[in-house]
Design an enzyme around this catalytic site. Structure first.
Site, short mmCIF file in Angstrom:
data_model
loop_
_atom_site.label_atom_id
_atom_site.label_comp_id
_atom_site.label_asym_id
_atom_site.label_seq_id
_atom_site.Cartn_x
_atom_site.Cartn_y
_atom_site.Cartn_z
N HIS A 189 46.31 55.64 -4.02
CA HIS A 189 45.68 55.29 -2.75
C HIS A 189 44.19 55.65 -2.76
O HIS A 189 43.34 54.83 -2.37
CB HIS A 189 46.40 56.02 -1.62
CG HIS A 189 45.85 55.76 -0.26
ND1 HIS A 189 46.45 54.91 0.63
CD2 HIS A 189 44.76 56.26 0.37
CE1 HIS A 189 45.76 54.88 1.75
NE2 HIS A 189 44.72 55.70 1.62
N GLU A 190 43.86 56.84 -3.23
CA GLU A 190 42.45 57.28 -3.23
C GLU A 190 41.61 56.53 -4.26
O GLU A 190 40.47 56.17 -3.98
CB GLU A 190 42.35 58.80 -3.42
CG GLU A 190 43.01 59.60 -2.33
CD GLU A 190 42.69 59.17 -0.91
OE1 GLU A 190 41.52 58.79 -0.63
OE2 GLU A 190 43.59 59.20 -0.06
N CYS A 217 46.83 55.74 6.28
CA CYS A 217 45.48 56.06 5.82
C CYS A 217 44.70 56.70 6.97
O CYS A 217 44.79 56.24 8.11
CB CYS A 217 44.78 54.79 5.35
SG CYS A 217 43.09 55.01 4.78
N HIS A 232 40.54 53.37 -2.81
CA HIS A 232 39.37 53.48 -1.94
C HIS A 232 38.08 53.38 -2.74
O HIS A 232 37.11 52.76 -2.29
CB HIS A 232 39.38 54.83 -1.19
CG HIS A 232 40.14 54.81 0.08
ND1 HIS A 232 39.82 54.01 1.15
CD2 HIS A 232 41.23 55.52 0.47
CE1 HIS A 232 40.66 54.23 2.14
NE2 HIS A 232 41.53 55.14 1.75
#
Length: 167
Positions: free
Chosen positions: A141-142, A99, A145
């Site tokens: 992954h995003e 990351c 976030h």
């Protein structure tokens, strides 16, 4: 604004679950999207979420064509997406992930080889994208976030699954 600082872990903004939906016609959309593009372009990464650069809104950019490994470059090209959600996943696997906000470490996490992501794509409206492989991982992954989750939160054992990057 242009290129912004990528907030480092443990900045509180990275764990916030209060990232607001972004109105596609809102007054800040163009600036947020430009900041995402400029900051990603200036980074070594392939994807970025708005909270990583200090915007507490639900917007991401994913562009796996930036990856240096040709076998990981397949996908939809550069995608800016507002208010994305993962609607479907399948084929779980363990993968090493890093990351931009945690530059010192990588970790083994469980992700899915297939992910369907739905959200607003500027210029195209609401879209649903079927993503596979590395692109599917990047979208997962995003979106994490945006929900205040880092890959560190998905590591099962820090002793076994967390690794310091070589310098």
């Amino acid at each position: 604004m242009g290129v912004l600082e990528i907030l480092p872990y443990p900045d509180d903004a990275l764990s916030s679950k209060d990232n607001a939906e972004l109105d596609p016609a809102g007054p800040t959309v163009d600036q947020v999207l430009q900041d995402l593009v400029d900051t990603l372009d200036a980074s070594p990464g392939v994807a970025l979420a708005a909270p990583q650069i200090g915007h507490a809104v639900r917007a991401i950019i994913v562009d796996v064509t930036r990856d240096r490994k040709p076998e990981r470059q397949a996908g939809h090209g550069r995608v800016l997406m507002l208010n994305p959600i993962i609607t479907e996943t399948s084929d779980a696997y363990r993968v090493r992930e890093g990351c931009l906000s945690v530059p010192e470490y990588t970790g083994n996490v469980t992700r899915y080889r297939l992910a369907v992501v739905k959200g607003y794509v500027p210029g195209s409206g609401i879209r649903e994208l079927r993503c596979e492989g590395f692109e599917a991982l990047a979208f997962q992954h995003e979106v994490d976030h945006l929900n205040g989750t880092l890959f560190l939160d998905r590591v099962e054992s820090a002793r076994r699954d967390l690794f310091r990057r070589a310098r």
